[in-house]
Design a protein around this motif. Structure first.
Motif, PDB file in Angstrom:
ATOM      1  N   ARG A  33      14.684  40.684 -22.534  1.00  0.00           N
ATOM      2  CA  ARG A  33      16.010  40.621 -21.913  1.00  0.00           C
ATOM      3  C   ARG A  33      16.614  42.029 -21.921  1.00  0.00           C
ATOM      4  NH1 ARG A  33      20.381  36.673 -24.518  1.00  0.00           N
ATOM      5  NH2 ARG A  33      18.913  35.016 -24.040  1.00  0.00           N
ATOM      6  N   ARG A  34      17.227  42.436 -20.802  1.00  0.00           N
ATOM      7  CA  ARG A  34      17.828  43.781 -20.760  1.00  0.00           C
ATOM      8  C   ARG A  34      19.336  43.653 -20.831  1.00  0.00           C
ATOM      9  NH1 ARG A  34      13.774  45.572 -16.862  1.00  0.00           N
ATOM     10  NH2 ARG A  34      12.045  44.270 -17.501  1.00  0.00           N
ATOM     11  N   PRO A  35      19.982  44.594 -21.479  1.00  0.00           N
ATOM     12  CA  PRO A  35      21.447  44.625 -21.406  1.00  0.00           C
ATOM     13  C   PRO A  35      21.883  44.905 -19.973  1.00  0.00           C
ATOM     14  CG  PRO A  35      20.594  46.100 -23.127  1.00  0.00           C
ATOM     15  CD  PRO A  35      19.423  45.670 -22.304  1.00  0.00           C
ATOM     16  N   PRO A  36      23.108  44.482 -19.624  1.00  0.00           N
ATOM     17  CA  PRO A  36      23.577  44.658 -18.232  1.00  0.00           C
ATOM     18  C   PRO A  36      23.496  46.108 -17.765  1.00  0.00           C
ATOM     19  CG  PRO A  36      25.114  43.319 -19.499  1.00  0.00           C
ATOM     20  CD  PRO A  36      24.092  43.794 -20.453  1.00  0.00           C
ATOM     21  N   ASP A  37      23.722  47.093 -18.686  1.00  0.00           N
ATOM     22  CA  ASP A  37      23.703  48.489 -18.209  1.00  0.00           C
ATOM     23  C   ASP A  37      22.286  48.904 -17.811  1.00  0.00           C
ATOM     24  OD1 ASP A  37      22.877  48.226 -20.776  1.00  0.00           O
ATOM     25  OD2 ASP A  37      23.641  50.151 -21.480  1.00  0.00           O
ATOM     26  N   LEU A  38      21.264  48.130 -18.235  1.00  0.00           N
ATOM     27  CA  LEU A  38      19.901  48.432 -17.771  1.00  0.00           C
ATOM     28  C   LEU A  38      19.536  47.492 -16.620  1.00  0.00           C
ATOM     29  CD1 LEU A  38      18.042  48.892 -21.162  1.00  0.00           C
ATOM     30  CD2 LEU A  38      18.704  50.663 -19.548  1.00  0.00           C
ATOM     31  N   GLY A  39      20.541  46.859 -16.056  1.00  0.00           N
ATOM     32  CA  GLY A  39      20.275  46.041 -14.862  1.00  0.00           C
ATOM     33  C   GLY A  39      19.869  44.607 -15.151  1.00  0.00           C
ATOM     34  N   GLY A  40      20.144  44.123 -16.363  1.00  0.00           N
ATOM     35  CA  GLY A  40      19.750  42.743 -16.666  1.00  0.00           C
ATOM     36  C   GLY A  40      20.757  41.745 -16.150  1.00  0.00           C
ATOM     37  N   PRO A  41      20.318  40.595 -15.659  1.00  0.00           N
ATOM     38  CA  PRO A  41      21.246  39.531 -15.252  1.00  0.00           C
ATOM     39  C   PRO A  41      21.859  38.897 -16.500  1.00  0.00           C
ATOM     40  CG  PRO A  41      18.992  38.757 -15.076  1.00  0.00           C
ATOM     41  CD  PRO A  41      18.911  40.194 -15.520  1.00  0.00           C
ATOM     42  N   PRO A  42      22.942  38.138 -16.349  1.00  0.00           N
ATOM     43  CA  PRO A  42      23.542  37.504 -17.540  1.00  0.00           C
ATOM     44  C   PRO A  42      22.549  36.519 -18.170  1.00  0.00           C
ATOM     45  CG  PRO A  42      24.520  36.673 -15.516  1.00  0.00           C
ATOM     46  CD  PRO A  42      23.674  37.841 -15.125  1.00  0.00           C
ATOM     47  N   PRO A  43      22.592  36.379 -19.505  1.00  0.00           N
ATOM     48  CA  PRO A  43      21.638  35.480 -20.158  1.00  0.00           C
ATOM     49  C   PRO A  43      21.886  34.027 -19.789  1.00  0.00           C
ATOM     50  CG  PRO A  43      23.260  36.297 -21.723  1.00  0.00           C
ATOM     51  CD  PRO A  43      23.482  37.039 -20.453  1.00  0.00           C
ATOM     52  N   ARG A  44      20.845  33.224 -19.902  1.00  0.00           N
ATOM     53  CA  ARG A  44      20.960  31.805 -19.543  1.00  0.00           C
ATOM     54  C   ARG A  44      20.404  30.922 -20.660  1.00  0.00           C
ATOM     55  NH1 ARG A  44      22.158  30.074 -13.963  1.00  0.00           N
ATOM     56  NH2 ARG A  44      22.220  31.962 -12.724  1.00  0.00           N
ATOM     57  N   LYS A  45      20.870  29.671 -20.662  1.00  0.00           N
ATOM     58  CA  LYS A  45      20.288  28.690 -21.568  1.00  0.00           C
ATOM     59  C   LYS A  45      19.886  27.488 -20.747  1.00  0.00           C
ATOM     60  CE  LYS A  45      22.894  29.961 -25.572  1.00  0.00           C
ATOM     61  NZ  LYS A  45      24.023  29.710 -26.403  1.00  0.00           N
ATOM     62  N   ALA A  46      18.856  26.809 -21.194  1.00  0.00           N
ATOM     63  CA  ALA A  46      18.475  25.573 -20.506  1.00  0.00           C
ATOM     64  C   ALA A  46      18.415  24.460 -21.533  1.00  0.00           C
ATOM     65  CB  ALA A  46      17.114  25.759 -19.857  1.00  0.00           C
ATOM     66  N   VAL A  47      19.051  23.337 -21.186  1.00  0.00           N
ATOM     67  CA  VAL A  47      18.972  22.174 -22.074  1.00  0.00           C
ATOM     68  C   VAL A  47      18.023  21.187 -21.399  1.00  0.00           C
ATOM     69  CG1 VAL A  47      20.269  20.355 -23.199  1.00  0.00           C
ATOM     70  CG2 VAL A  47      21.317  22.575 -22.837  1.00  0.00           C
ATOM     71  N   LEU A  48      16.813  21.095 -21.940  1.00  0.00           N
ATOM     72  CA  LEU A  48      15.756  20.361 -21.241  1.00  0.00           C
ATOM     73  C   LEU A  48      15.465  19.031 -21.928  1.00  0.00           C
ATOM     74  CD1 LEU A  48      13.356  23.389 -20.855  1.00  0.00           C
ATOM     75  CD2 LEU A  48      15.068  22.586 -19.240  1.00  0.00           C
ATOM     76  N   SER A  49      15.063  18.070 -21.114  1.00  0.00           N
ATOM     77  CA  SER A  49      14.721  16.758 -21.670  1.00  0.00           C
ATOM     78  C   SER A  49      13.376  16.842 -22.368  1.00  0.00           C
ATOM     79  CB  SER A  49      14.660  15.735 -20.541  1.00  0.00           C
ATOM     80  OG  SER A  49      13.654  14.804 -20.802  1.00  0.00           O
ATOM     81  N   MET A  50      13.356  16.415 -23.624  1.00  0.00           N
ATOM     82  CA  MET A  50      12.135  16.488 -24.420  1.00  0.00           C
ATOM     83  C   MET A  50      11.062  15.591 -23.815  1.00  0.00           C
ATOM     84  SD  MET A  50      11.843  18.140 -27.396  1.00  0.00           S
ATOM     85  CE  MET A  50      12.794  17.920 -28.850  1.00  0.00           C
ATOM     86  N   ASN A  51      11.487  14.450 -23.264  1.00  0.00           N
ATOM     87  CA  ASN A  51      10.522  13.527 -22.673  1.00  0.00           C
ATOM     88  C   ASN A  51       9.847  14.178 -21.469  1.00  0.00           C
ATOM     89  OD1 ASN A  51       9.212  10.998 -22.431  1.00  0.00           O
ATOM     90  ND2 ASN A  51      10.525  10.567 -20.678  1.00  0.00           N
ATOM     91  N   GLY A  52      10.675  14.830 -20.641  1.00  0.00           N
ATOM     92  CA  GLY A  52      10.103  15.531 -19.482  1.00  0.00           C
ATOM     93  C   GLY A  52       9.089  16.579 -19.930  1.00  0.00           C
TER      94      GLY A  52
END
Length: 1546
Positions: free
Chosen positions: A664-683
């Motif tokens: 992951r890059r900090p924004p000053d190095l051109g990184g997009p904002p961080p993301r989280k995913a809440v995924l279904s364990m069954n899937g």
């Protein structure tokens, strides 16, 4: 709860209050503060912000539970609470997880599981004193257990009398010790975890009183009253009526109630039934799991290859890493390169670039020029060299690494081997050997610490090649001459270094990295992380491999950076050290693992002055781990107030093969904002990504690991089979194509091609690029903004049925079950083992020494329920081991593959085990449905059509063989004895030997006759018996017994021989004697037997030791041959005492058959080592010698206990051609004389005289025993073909007996699986599931045998399994029953076939077997029919509709582990119970539980219900050496076995 929350949202808490609250939460979650202390401090902090409800202090309200408005919501489980809408994203994984687990457990509240019972002495080894606290280096890669002085002060929860111990645990349960769960406080939202007091309310209904696991007592609900402090901490729900042992562990006096509970838990409906089957091998149908029609399927479009930004061209890169080193070493020699710290955190040495350059040159020169062997240089460019440096010495490592590169040698960094048997050290040795390493570089201090051999040299480690050790400290190196320059050019594709990697199976491979890749990796990292010249980097990671090496040793030199290396030992002492160093050195970048962040959270209180504002990048090296997100969030939460900016945290993903995959890059190095995913364990378990919208509880929250590396292409491909590109919503293996990946596995071309040269293809089969991709071993997908997400590792993947589960996720669920009061947080291993064609999940954890049995079992059962609920998968085995006993990986963590190896070998030594085969194993074959039986007539027709003969066989005819006059003359044995006393008075009949081998008594014909007369006279005068009265003979084995027998016959009484009760175990043997005696009323006995008897309750007792010499007036002569001669009582293996009636005709017929079969004449000597009380043993002792006139050498088996070689010495001394023994005698000889054959030969024991040695048995021949006996005593001249077996049963004591003539016994191999279906299928030797059966000797003269169907009673064909029926003149005439139960057994003696020959009267033996016509010819010239006995019908176990013979299961079990001495199985209420005798340490008893369960599943497709581990000698055995399984069962159910451990499999 709502009213509690309002004021909180109305009044935003100041930052310092929030921080203090967070700290408090942490203290509580780590157990450093009691609940009470926590409540007080929190109340104090919040006093100004929370208006008191009804004037009651909230802390009191939580403690004493005064009903207030908040009580109304306590019944609502936590997950139904209305959540503020914005909280979805901020809630991090551990919170969701804990909550999910608690909710899941709530559903299971009612289920009771039977707790395993354990003998106290086994518990001793887990007492607190004997334990060292676990070495914290054991912490796993995530978070470890930290030892701090604060721990000691925390008082035990149970000492607070007004808090229920159980509830306390619950309150802690609300904030797991992952420490993240309750600290986040987001601007504008409410604090993520409400105060623990209210959390306690929310949880009360989730954990009611601990499920009581022994009796069905009523459980009290929690809100009744505070429980008084219990001294021993026995949880509520136990009443005082249960017995308590000294340690306060409740003991249940009845096993059966536990079994009842087990049955209740097993009655739960299983998973939905599975429809299809696949045929395994031949006829065994194993269920195969069919895909669920409703399972999620990927629906997205095919993914496109993701391209990273190009490597910047404009910047002037150095042409190679060594060129950069030379440039900095000569132009900036004073610039600091690396600072090493000691364990107090002081900087001990700073290596400058000038020093690094000069010392590396010195080393390179020394390596190339100064090392010789036989005047040849020891090393050539390209050779591999091992680098063995401790984690505390980065300076020497760096010099050695660059010295090797300058000398064009290939460094192979490995861990320091601490002992000769480190976990995995053998594999490292294999790697070194395959790399051809001959030299190891190390430091002086490290070399001194290595284990030494006698010579003072470093010891050779197990599996390692011979190595020369070179110490690289300055004084051992030679300065190069001025004109010497290293050759090292830019080497391109040549290997620069080899990094080791341990695979899932535990094998160690070396990943080769070329100079070109090395340079590309450094450039890519420099660009991605924006490293600039002279920056400072704090490195907590291992600098020998992975990100620690790439950032801290390689890229840093490229950019002339200054690295502060924090050793692991310092982190253990002071987890904040890295933060303090960041602060004091104003470091711009730091390289850590989530564990380091977690540790520093626990230790950060009171450190007001640290600031992290200088950091622009905090690289989290294991950002791909599912639990790193909670550490990142919690860390940010606490340190944001100390200058840490959210965008600084940069998780990255890497793999040994592809090096850095994404970061992951900090924004000053051109990184997009961080993301989280809440995924279904069954899937996820179906490999499909479904963002969980329904707020279900089984979810996995993952964070992105940033963007692809510069200059790299990434795609995701299917895990198995052809590497097709995945769809956008599908999980697959991430693959990288870049100039910066590893080149291959050293020396392993095959796997290298699969891993490093994968060509991903589109659905149409078109390759996606020209260049090959490298598989990273990471499972993941590409999310929005082209961010990479990782959901697991291929190494931790377990495929159960059709679904995939990740080991790390299961660990996370286990951790969320309860605060870590029972097990150590970082010490949980999850892996899968293959049992019955499918992966089974095993979870092993280290138990804290202070956790009670009860608590641990409770924790285990809840972990099972949580995993079942959240992952919908069963755990096959859950084991707890004592603290500090799991094999450690270098730098903490558990060595998973070694743990798995120990588990499979039975070397794990757990102190608690819970197996759940019933829930996990869903692919057992379908239970057999009984088909409607074919009628007997159709059976015969079928056999005729198939050309099979009816299975019928007989021994030689009796009529032709002997002069009928003599046969008539010998009709009554008393007549024979008188005739012999008259014609050959001094012919010796019996010799009795004692333990020393000396003859203690003998009897000639006349002596025996006279003794018998005296007994008869005494009976008639003293005891006033009349003809036909029954007389019990209670004698030790000897001549007196024989004389008493004939004395009874002389006066017309019916003798019954009874084994005297054994003085050591009267309790068990006396009742048997009494049962027989009560049945028969008169008692003759000798002095030895008298001591043990209470005279008043017994019938008339007559002592025969000193009776006067009197002669009988007349000897009784039976009126007809059918008059009863004697009764033969015996306890069957099913524990039933059965006496059979033998007439005079049958008695002499029996003697005649044996005489003919064994060719017995007066000139012969035979040796008998049998008990003389029943069956064939009795006939050989008492009857045969008198009938045939041969001399019998009598060896009482009891004497062998003091002299094992007695029997064989007697055989040799008297040159016996024929000898008889029992299996127990043969076993004693095999075990006791195994190592002494040489000694016996010296003593002159020679067995070459033996023509036939017969084992008297009423069971299937024990081939393994007879073969090992033959092999063992071959050295003493025992002929190979001499050993054979006999077969008899209650209805006919001698059906088969090998004898002296006739063909050798044959052996066939039958399919064990067909046998379960009552079929005989002959197979080749060595084929799978084959079972060898040997014929039980030749059928005796005059005996006819037929095989009949057990139910229809129709005759069966050749090689068909059925009941053995026998017809012969020496059949017994019936059971002797006292209470008129004749009708029950009438057909045992007078059965007729339902079809065919319906006239002949047969006796049913109760044994299953088959007849098979062989190619051999009999003495008569006919083809020989062999009879194979399979086993007793009464003993068989009916399970899953199939018929099992206990001996087959027992044989498998005994093979499972070397410390299993003996085994017996029986069923109880349809559960299979396996009793195992442990010949080893009690501590190792629990190793057997899993092995026994595995082997019975694999080989017999049965699930073991109960495993009972007992001491050697507990399984009762009768005089023939047969196991008394029913006695054992009764003993088990009546709790009389004193087992070491009883495991109830769920």
């Amino acid at each position: 709860m709502a009213d509690r929350e309002c004021p909180l949202e109305a009044v935003p808490l100041p930052a310092e209050v929030r921080e203090s609250l967070a700290e408090l939460e942490l203290e509580l979650s780590e157990g450093d503060i009691t609940q009470k202390g926590y409540e007080k401090k929190r109340a104090k902090l919040l006093a100004r912000y929370i208006p008191l409800i009804q004037g009651v202090d909230p802390s009191l309200q939580a403690e004493n539970r005064i009903p207030g408005p908040s009580q109304t919501t306590t019944t609502v489980p936590k997950q139904q609470k209305p959540r503020p809408t914005n909280s979805r994203d901020e809630r991090f994984r551990s919170d969701v997880h804990t909550e999910a687990v608690q909710a899941a457990l709530a559903k299971y509240k009612e289920r009771k599981m039977p707790m395993p019972s354990k003998r106290r002495s086994v518990l001793v080894h887990s007492s607190v004193e004997t334990y060292t606290p676990p070495d914290t280096s054991s912490a796993s890669e995530d978070e470890g257990s930290l030892r701090r002085p604060g721990r000691l002060a925390s008082t035990s929860l149970q000492s607070h009398s007004n808090v229920e111990p159980w509830l306390d645990r619950v309150i802690q349960g609300s904030s797991t010790s992952s420490s993240a769960s309750s600290t986040s406080s987001h601007p504008g939202g409410r604090p993520a975890a409400t105060l623990a007091g209210s959390a306690a309310h929310a949880h009360i209904d989730l954990h009611s009183a601990p499920p009581d696991v022994t009796t069905g007592l009523v459980e009290h609900s929690h809100c009744e009253r505070p429980q008084l402090a219990s001294v021993r901490g026995v949880p509520r729900g136990y009443s005082g009526s249960i017995l308590e042992t000294a340690g306060g562990v409740p003991v249940n006096s009845r096993v059966s109630s536990k079994i009842q509970q087990l049955l209740n838990t097993l009655k739960r409906p299983k998973r939905p039934p599975l429809k299809e089957f696949f045929v395994d091998d031949f006829e065994e149908l194993l269920e195969v799991q069919q895909p669920d029609p409703n399972q999620p399927k990927p629906e997205g479009s095919q993914m496109v290859v993701l391209k990273g930004e190009p490597l910047a061209l404009g910047t002037p890169w150095p042409p190679s890493l060594l060129a950069a080193l030379q440039q900095w070493g000569t132009t900036q020699p004073k610039a600091p390169c690396l600072t090493a710290l000691d364990t107090t955190g002081k900087a001990v040495y700073t290596l400058t670039y000038g020093k690094l350059w000069s010392r590396s040159l010195k080393l390179a020169y020394t390596l190339l020029n100064k090392l010789t062997s036989k005047n040849e240089p020891l090393l050539k460019p390209g050779d591999r060299v091992a680098l063995v440096f401790p984690n505390s010495d980065p300076v020497m490592f760096m010099v050695a690494f660059y010295g090797c590169l300058l000398a064009e040698l290939v460094p192979v960094p490995i861990e320091v081997p601490l002992t000769r048997k480190d976990a995995g050290s053998q594999q490292v040795g294999f790697l070194l050997g395959s790399c051809g390493v001959t030299l190891a570089l190390t430091t002086d201090a490290c070399q001194k610490g290595l284990p030494k051999a006698q010579t003072g040299e470093v010891a050779t480690f197990k599996g390692w090649p011979p190595l020369a050790w070179l110490v690289v400290d300055g004084k051992h190196l030679t300065k190069p001459p001025k004109d010497w320059h290293p050759l090292a050019q830019d080497m391109g594709a040549e290997t620069a270094y080899i990094e080791y990697k341990t695979s899932k199976e535990g094998s160690t491979v070396g990943v080769t990295v070329s100079h070109a890749s090395l340079l590309a990796q450094c450039r890519a990292l420099t660009q991605a992380c924006g490293y600039s010249e002279a920056e400072t980097l704090t490195n907590v990671l291992d600098f020998k491999r992975d990100a620690g090496l790439w950032h801290g040793v390689l890229t840093s030199v490229m950019n002339r950076m200054h690295v502060i290396s924090i050793p692991y030992a310092l982190m253990k002492v002071n987890p904040l050290s890295w933060i303090q160093k960041v602060c004091s050195y104003k470091a711009r970048a730091a390289l850590v693992k989530s564990r380091d962040m977690h540790w520093s959270l626990l230790a950060q209180r009171g450190q007001r002055d640290v600031s992290l504002s200088s950091l622009r990048m905090l690289i989290v090296a294991d950002g791909a781990n599912p639990w790193s997100i909670s550490s990142c969030d919690a860390f940010l939460n606490v340190f944001q107030s100390r200058g840490l900016r959210p965008e600084v945290i940069c998780p990255c993903a890497s793999s040994p093969e592809a090096l850095t995959v994404a970061i992951r890059r900090p924004p000053d190095l051109g990184g997009p904002p961080p993301r989280k995913a809440v995924l279904s364990m069954n899937g996820l378990s179906y490999g499909v990504i479904r963002v969980d919208t329904e707020e279900k509880l089984s979810v996995l929250t993952v964070q992105d690991v940033g963007q692809v590396m510069p200059g790299a292409n990434v795609c995701v491909v299917k895990v198995e089979g052809t590497p097709y590109l995945c769809k956008t919503d599908e999980v697959g293996e991430i693959c990288v194509n870049s100039s910066a990946t590893g080149a291959g596995y050293y020396g392993l071309l095959g796997i290298t091609k699969n891993i490093f040269e994968t060509i991903p293809v589109t659905a149409g089969g078109v390759p996606v690029s020209d260049g090959p991709f490298t598989r990273t071993g990471l499972l993941g997908f590409v999310g929005p903004d082209n961010l990479v997400f990782v959901v697991g590792k291929l190494d931790g993947l377990m495929v159960v049925g059709v679904r995939r589960h990740n080991a790390d996720d299961i660990v996370a669920t286990a951790l969320a079950v309860e605060p870590m009061k029972f097990v150590y947080r970082g010490r949980i291993a999850v892996f899968s083992v293959t049992v019955l064609h499918d992966d089974r999940i095993v979870l092993v954890a280290e138990q804290r020494p202070d956790a009670s049995e009860e608590d641990s079992f409770q924790w285990m059962s809840r972990v099972l329920q949580a995993i079942d609920s959240i992952h919908q998968v069963g755990v096959y085995c859950l084991a707890l081991v004592p603290a500090n006993t799991l094999p450690k990986a270098p730098l903490g963590g558990i060595h998973i593959s070694e743990t798995k190896q120990r588990f499979l070998e039975g070397m794990l030594h757990p102190c608690n085990v819970l197996m759940c085969p019933h829930t996990c194993v869903t692919n057992l074959p379908k239970p057999r449905q009984k088909q409607p039986e074919v009628g007997p007539a159709s059976m015969i027709v079928g056999n005729l059509v198939a050309g099979k003969r009816i299975a019928q066989a007989s021994g030689r005819e009796l009529a032709h063989l002997e002069d009928s006059d003599q046969a008539r003359k010998f009709l009554f044995l008393p007549d024979v004895l008188q005739w012999r006393a008259h014609t050959t008075p001094d012919h010796p009949l019996f010799l009795l030997l004692n333990a020393k081998g000396t003859v203690t008594s003998t009897a000639t014909c006349i002596q025996l006759h006279k003794k018998a007369e005296r007994v008869a006279a005494a009976l008639m005068e003293k005891a006033r018996v009349s003809a036909g009265d029954h007389v019990a003979l209670v004698y030790p084995p000897g001549v007196d017994l024989i004389a008493a027998f004939y004395g009874c016959l002389y006066c017309g009484c019916v003798p019954v021989t009874v084994r005297p009760p054994h003085p050591q175990n009267l309790a068990t043997t006396l009742p048997t004697v009494k049962m027989i005696v009560e049945a028969i009323m008169r008692l003759l006995k000798s002095k030895e037997a008298a001591a043990a008897v209470d005279v008043r309750t017994w019938p008339t007792i007559l002592d025969t030791d000193d009776i006067p010499k009197k002669k009988v007036a007349s000897i009784f002569r039976p009126p007809s041959p059918d008059v009863l001669a004697y009764l033969d009582f015996s306890v069957s293996t099913t524990g039933i005492l059965a006496g059979v009636k033998m007439s005079h005709a049958a008695t002499s017929a029996l003697c005649r058959s044996i005489k003919l079969q064994c060719e017995l004449y007066p000139s012969r000597q035979i040796a008998i080592c049998l008990d003389p009380y029943c069956g064939l043993g009795f006939a050989l002792w008492c009857l045969c010698s008198v009938y045939s006139g041969h001399q019998s050498v009598l060896v009482p088996p009891l004497e062998l206990e003091s002299n094992v070689s007695l029997w064989l010495s007697a055989v040799s001394q008297y040159k016996a051609r024929v000898t008889f023994c029992s299996y127990s005698v043969m076993e004693m000889c095999t075990k006791g004389l195994g190592a002494q054959t040489g000694v016996l030969r010296m003593k002159g024991v020679n067995l070459s005289c033996v023509r036939t040695c017969m084992v008297v048995a009423e069971e299937r021949p024990r081939i393994a025993l007879t073969q090992s006996f033959s092999k063992l005593f071959k050295d003493l001249g025992l002929p190979a073909r001499a050993v054979s077996t006999t077969f008899g049963c209650r209805v006919n004591v001698a059906i088969c007996l090998q004898g002296t003539a006739g063909p050798d016994p044959t052996t066939v191999y039958v399919d064990m699986r067909a046998l379960r279906h009552d079929r005989v299928r002959l197979v080749e030797r060595g084929s799978p599931h084959s079972l060898p059966l040997t014929e039980s000797g030749k059928i005796l003269p005059g005996v006819k045998v037929i095989i009949a169907h057990t139910e229809t009673k129709g005759p069966l064909g050749d090689s068909h399994l059925g009941e053995i029926w026998v017809s012969s003149p020496h059949n017994a005439t019936g059971y002797y029953t006292v209470y008129g139960e004749e009708s029950l057994h009438a057909d045992h003696f007078s059965a007729r076939l339902s079809f065919g020959d319906t006239q002949t009267i047969w006796a049913r033996t109760g044994y299953l077997g088959f007849l098979r016509r062989t190619e051999l010819t009999d003495a008569s010239g006919e083809r020989h029919d062999a009879l194979y006995v399979v086993g007793s019908l009464d003993e068989t176990l009916e399970l899953r509709g199939m018929r099992y013979h206990p001996i087959d299961i027992e044989t498998s079990v005994i093979r499972a582990h070397r410390s299993i001495a003996e085994c017996a199985v029986f069923t109880w209420t349809n559960l299979l119970v396996v009793v195992v005798e442990l010949d080893g340490l009690e501590q190792d008893a629990l190793d057997l539980v899993a092995l026994v369960t595995n082997v019975v599943l694999e080989e017999h497709h049965l699930v073991v219900g109960v495993v009972v581990i007992v001491d050697p000698g507990v399984i009762p055995i009768n005089s023939r050496g047969e196991k008394q399984r029913m006695h054992l069962r009764d003993g088990f159910l009546a709790d009389q076995l004193d087992p070491i451990y009883v495991a109830y499999n769920m």
